[in-house]
Design a protein around this motif. Structure first.
Motif, PDB file in Angstrom:
ATOM      1  N   VAL A 123     -43.741   3.825  53.056  1.00 46.55           N
ATOM      2  CA  VAL A 123     -43.304   2.485  53.448  1.00 46.55           C
ATOM      3  C   VAL A 123     -41.796   2.342  53.275  1.00 46.55           C
ATOM      4  N   ALA A 124     -41.275   2.813  52.145  1.00 50.74           N
ATOM      5  CA  ALA A 124     -39.835   2.695  51.898  1.00 50.74           C
ATOM      6  C   ALA A 124     -39.025   3.494  52.907  1.00 50.74           C
ATOM      7  N   THR A 125     -39.554   4.629  53.359  1.00 52.11           N
ATOM      8  CA  THR A 125     -38.834   5.483  54.302  1.00 52.11           C
ATOM      9  C   THR A 125     -38.868   4.931  55.719  1.00 52.11           C
ATOM     10  N   LYS A 126     -40.032   4.455  56.144  1.00 52.38           N
ATOM     11  CA  LYS A 126     -40.222   4.105  57.553  1.00 52.38           C
ATOM     12  C   LYS A 126     -40.055   2.624  57.867  1.00 52.38           C
ATOM     13  N   TYR A 127     -40.302   1.746  56.910  1.00 48.20           N
ATOM     14  CA  TYR A 127     -40.395   0.318  57.236  1.00 48.20           C
ATOM     15  C   TYR A 127     -39.407  -0.559  56.467  1.00 48.20           C
ATOM     16  N   LEU A 128     -38.481   0.057  55.751  1.00 47.81           N
ATOM     17  CA  LEU A 128     -37.503  -0.693  54.967  1.00 47.81           C
ATOM     18  C   LEU A 128     -36.121  -0.552  55.592  1.00 47.81           C
ATOM     19  N   LYS A 129     -35.315  -1.600  55.477  1.00 43.58           N
ATOM     20  CA  LYS A 129     -33.952  -1.541  55.993  1.00 43.58           C
ATOM     21  C   LYS A 129     -33.172  -0.447  55.274  1.00 43.58           C
ATOM     22  N   ASN A 130     -32.294   0.200  56.008  1.00 44.87           N
ATOM     23  CA  ASN A 130     -31.522   1.304  55.441  1.00 44.87           C
ATOM     24  C   ASN A 130     -30.736   0.896  54.203  1.00 44.87           C
ATOM     25  N   SER A 131     -30.225  -0.320  54.201  1.00 43.81           N
ATOM     26  CA  SER A 131     -29.415  -0.775  53.061  1.00 43.81           C
ATOM     27  C   SER A 131     -30.228  -0.944  51.785  1.00 43.81           C
ATOM     28  N   LEU A 132     -31.551  -1.039  51.910  1.00 45.69           N
ATOM     29  CA  LEU A 132     -32.403  -1.236  50.739  1.00 45.69           C
ATOM     30  C   LEU A 132     -33.111   0.032  50.283  1.00 45.69           C
ATOM     31  N   LEU A 185     -52.124  -6.073  49.859  1.00 51.60           N
ATOM     32  CA  LEU A 185     -51.702  -4.833  50.507  1.00 51.60           C
ATOM     33  C   LEU A 185     -52.343  -4.677  51.883  1.00 51.60           C
ATOM     34  N   LEU A 186     -53.607  -5.051  52.014  1.00 52.79           N
ATOM     35  CA  LEU A 186     -54.258  -4.968  53.318  1.00 52.79           C
ATOM     36  C   LEU A 186     -53.609  -5.915  54.327  1.00 52.79           C
ATOM     37  N   LYS A 187     -53.018  -6.982  53.835  1.00 54.38           N
ATOM     38  CA  LYS A 187     -52.356  -7.939  54.722  1.00 54.38           C
ATOM     39  C   LYS A 187     -50.992  -7.440  55.192  1.00 54.38           C
ATOM     40  N   ASN A 188     -50.294  -6.688  54.351  1.00 56.44           N
ATOM     41  CA  ASN A 188     -48.910  -6.345  54.653  1.00 56.44           C
ATOM     42  C   ASN A 188     -48.676  -4.894  55.073  1.00 56.44           C
ATOM     43  N   LEU A 189     -49.629  -4.010  54.821  1.00 60.88           N
ATOM     44  CA  LEU A 189     -49.431  -2.619  55.220  1.00 60.88           C
ATOM     45  C   LEU A 189     -49.688  -2.439  56.708  1.00 60.88           C
ATOM     46  N   PRO A 190     -48.972  -1.535  57.369  1.00 58.75           N
ATOM     47  CA  PRO A 190     -49.220  -1.265  58.798  1.00 58.75           C
ATOM     48  C   PRO A 190     -50.599  -0.637  58.986  1.00 58.75           C
ATOM     49  N   ASP A 191     -51.176  -0.863  60.145  1.00 59.98           N
ATOM     50  CA  ASP A 191     -52.551  -0.436  60.397  1.00 59.98           C
ATOM     51  C   ASP A 191     -52.645   0.607  61.493  1.00 59.98           C
ATOM     52  N   GLY A 192     -51.529   1.127  61.956  1.00 58.98           N
ATOM     53  CA  GLY A 192     -51.562   2.061  63.079  1.00 58.98           C
ATOM     54  C   GLY A 192     -52.048   3.428  62.664  1.00 58.98           C
ATOM     55  N   LEU A 247     -47.428  -1.963  45.273  1.00 62.64           N
ATOM     56  CA  LEU A 247     -47.605  -0.508  45.239  1.00 62.64           C
ATOM     57  C   LEU A 247     -46.893   0.087  44.028  1.00 62.64           C
ATOM     58  N   LEU A 248     -45.700  -0.415  43.731  1.00 58.82           N
ATOM     59  CA  LEU A 248     -44.949   0.085  42.583  1.00 58.82           C
ATOM     60  C   LEU A 248     -45.664  -0.249  41.276  1.00 58.82           C
ATOM     61  N   VAL A 249     -46.183  -1.474  41.171  1.00 59.76           N
ATOM     62  CA  VAL A 249     -46.916  -1.872  39.959  1.00 59.76           C
ATOM     63  C   VAL A 249     -48.165  -1.005  39.787  1.00 59.76           C
ATOM     64  N   THR A 250     -48.867  -0.758  40.896  1.00 64.56           N
ATOM     65  CA  THR A 250     -50.055   0.099  40.844  1.00 64.56           C
ATOM     66  C   THR A 250     -49.691   1.505  40.392  1.00 64.56           C
ATOM     67  N   PHE A 251     -48.602   2.029  40.941  1.00 63.09           N
ATOM     68  CA  PHE A 251     -48.147   3.360  40.563  1.00 63.09           C
ATOM     69  C   PHE A 251     -47.793   3.408  39.077  1.00 63.09           C
ATOM     70  N   ALA A 306     -39.414  -7.471  55.649  1.00 64.01           N
ATOM     71  CA  ALA A 306     -40.026  -8.417  54.712  1.00 64.01           C
ATOM     72  C   ALA A 306     -41.450  -7.996  54.348  1.00 64.01           C
ATOM     73  N   MET A 307     -42.212  -7.549  55.345  1.00 67.36           N
ATOM     74  CA  MET A 307     -43.570  -7.090  55.071  1.00 67.36           C
ATOM     75  C   MET A 307     -43.558  -5.849  54.185  1.00 67.36           C
ATOM     76  N   ALA A 308     -42.574  -4.971  54.400  1.00 66.89           N
ATOM     77  CA  ALA A 308     -42.463  -3.769  53.579  1.00 66.89           C
ATOM     78  C   ALA A 308     -42.207  -4.124  52.119  1.00 66.89           C
ATOM     79  N   ILE A 309     -41.315  -5.076  51.894  1.00 67.42           N
ATOM     80  CA  ILE A 309     -41.007  -5.493  50.520  1.00 67.42           C
ATOM     81  C   ILE A 309     -42.239  -6.084  49.852  1.00 67.42           C
ATOM     82  N   ARG A 310     -42.992  -6.909  50.599  1.00 68.44           N
ATOM     83  CA  ARG A 310     -44.204  -7.512  50.029  1.00 68.44           C
ATOM     84  C   ARG A 310     -45.257  -6.460  49.693  1.00 68.44           C
TER      85      ARG A 310
END
Length: 385
Positions: A144-153, A201-208, A33-37, A24-28
């Motif tokens: 984000v799409a590769t690492k944090y999204l469900k495989n089906s999406l 984006l700062l709220k939903n992106l991973p910070d590691g 990110l897509l709109v920015t791109f 869910a965080m990945a989708i948000r």
């Protein structure tokens, strides 16, 4: 762009599925990110359409091609850099840098060329900043799409990414056509609105942070400056520029042979099969990037049409491409990844067969375009006979 998404799909295909909260965080994060791109990339196609008019406006028509050439060089370099930075810099910091850089480039380009005398180098600097900034969104989207999204999406969002690129081209061509009759400087401002996505984006992106080797800044610098001088040579035809480029490329060749961790190794250039395959991208994208300014020049010089009218014709090709890109996820989901792996004319199977057949389709489309041109060329040039 498709080469990035193909790599991402292959990397994510075998990944362990993520939990619902992470998904869910990945989708948000992916949507802004897509709109920015999209809004960042449309400037590339927009300026690609009107760079000759911009060159005339800044009193440098002979060097107008630099408006698109130098930012394109920067685009290629930052793609490498952001890939390396992703190993040890958090996505939050990377995206924050990108959006701020995109915003600064947008404001600088508009203010310096609208309220002050338009200048070739202020246009180029602004476009370089915008390009370096918007590519962060594209790189972060794929991570984000590769690492944090469900495989089906994954396939769906990679399809959206491809469609987004084509949509940005459509919007860019249309916006450039409209603004060319008003004031081309407003093109700079379109992606500036993406700064509003920064809190989300700062709220939903991973910070590691991740461990990884540092960026080869020196290698990038040598390669970038050498390529820049080579590009400048074709605009100014000053032989000393070509000489500097040659010396720098020779220095780069020596550097990658002796450096501990260069961003590209000599082994890359010995992989002739890969180089031959990747060179096809040059063929396919050559037409994609040159067709807009060529059509604009033909329409203006042969038929007396304004850029705003030309854009109304060109935009539909990109709209069709965007629709196909949007549907790609559903198509792959329906027939399976890409069904083309059974056999190939080249006697390979599995993944190799899939990619071979896809490249054959791409080549057939290019060939079809040539056939269409040859069939209709008499009609196209009838008024000049």
């Amino acid at each position: 762009m498709s080469d990035h998404s193909d790599n991402a799909v292959s990397m994510g295909a075998d990944a362990t599925d993520v939990d619902e909260q992470t998904n869910a965080m990945a989708i948000r994060a992916l949507i802004p990110l897509l709109v920015t791109f999209i809004l960042g990339t449309l400037c590339l196609q927009g300026f690609n359409l009107v760079f000759t008019q911009v060159g005339e406006a800044v009193r440098a028509p002979g060097q107008a091609s630099l408006i698109t050439a130098l930012p394109s060089i920067v685009l290629g370099i930052v793609c490498f850099i952001y890939g390396s930075l992703g190993d040890f810099v958090s996505l939050k910091k990377l995206v924050a840098f990108g959006l701020v850089t995109l915003f600064i480039g947008s404001l600088f380009g508009f203010i310096s060329n609208y309220y002050f005398s338009a200048n070739l180098w202020t246009v180029i600097i602004a476009r370089v900043l915008q390009t370096a900034g918007e590519q962060v969104a594209g790189s972060a989207y794929l991570v984000v799409a590769t690492k944090y999204l469900k495989n089906s999406l994954k396939v769906i969002f990679f399809g959206l990414f491809t469609a987004g690129y084509q949509l940005s081209a459509a919007i860019g061509v249309f916006a450039a056509g409209v603004l060319s009759s008003i004031s081309w400087q407003f093109l700079f401002l379109i992606p500036a609105v993406t700064i509003v996505f920064l809190p989300l984006l700062l709220k939903n992106l991973p910070d590691g942070n991740h461990s990884g080797q540092q960026v080869d800044g020196f290698g990038f610098a040598i390669f970038g400056v050498a390529t820049a001088f080579l590009t400048l040579f074709f605009s100014y035809l000053s032989w000393w520029m070509l000489l500097i480029a040659a010396v720098l490329f020779l220095g780069f060749a020596y550097y990658i042979r002796t450096a501990d961790h260069p961003f590209i190794t000599p082994a890359f250039f010995r992989n002739t099969r890969w180089l031959c395959a990747i060179s096809l991208i040059l063929v396919f994208y050559f037409v994609n990037y040159c067709i807009s300014p060529v059509f604009n020049a033909i329409a203006h010089n042969l038929y007396g049409l304004q850029t705003s009218t030309v854009s109304n014709y060109l935009v539909w090709a990109f709209v069709v491409a965007a629709v196909v890109g949007t549907s790609s996820g559903a198509i792959v989901g329906r027939i399976g990844s890409a069904a083309l792996g059974g056999a190939s004319l080249f006697g390979v199977s599995g993944n190799a067969s899939s990619y071979a057949n896809l490249l054959l389709i791409c080549g057939a489309v290019v060939l079809l375009g040539l056939v269409v041109f040859l069939v209709f060329r008499r009609h196209i040039y009838a008024a000049n006979r």
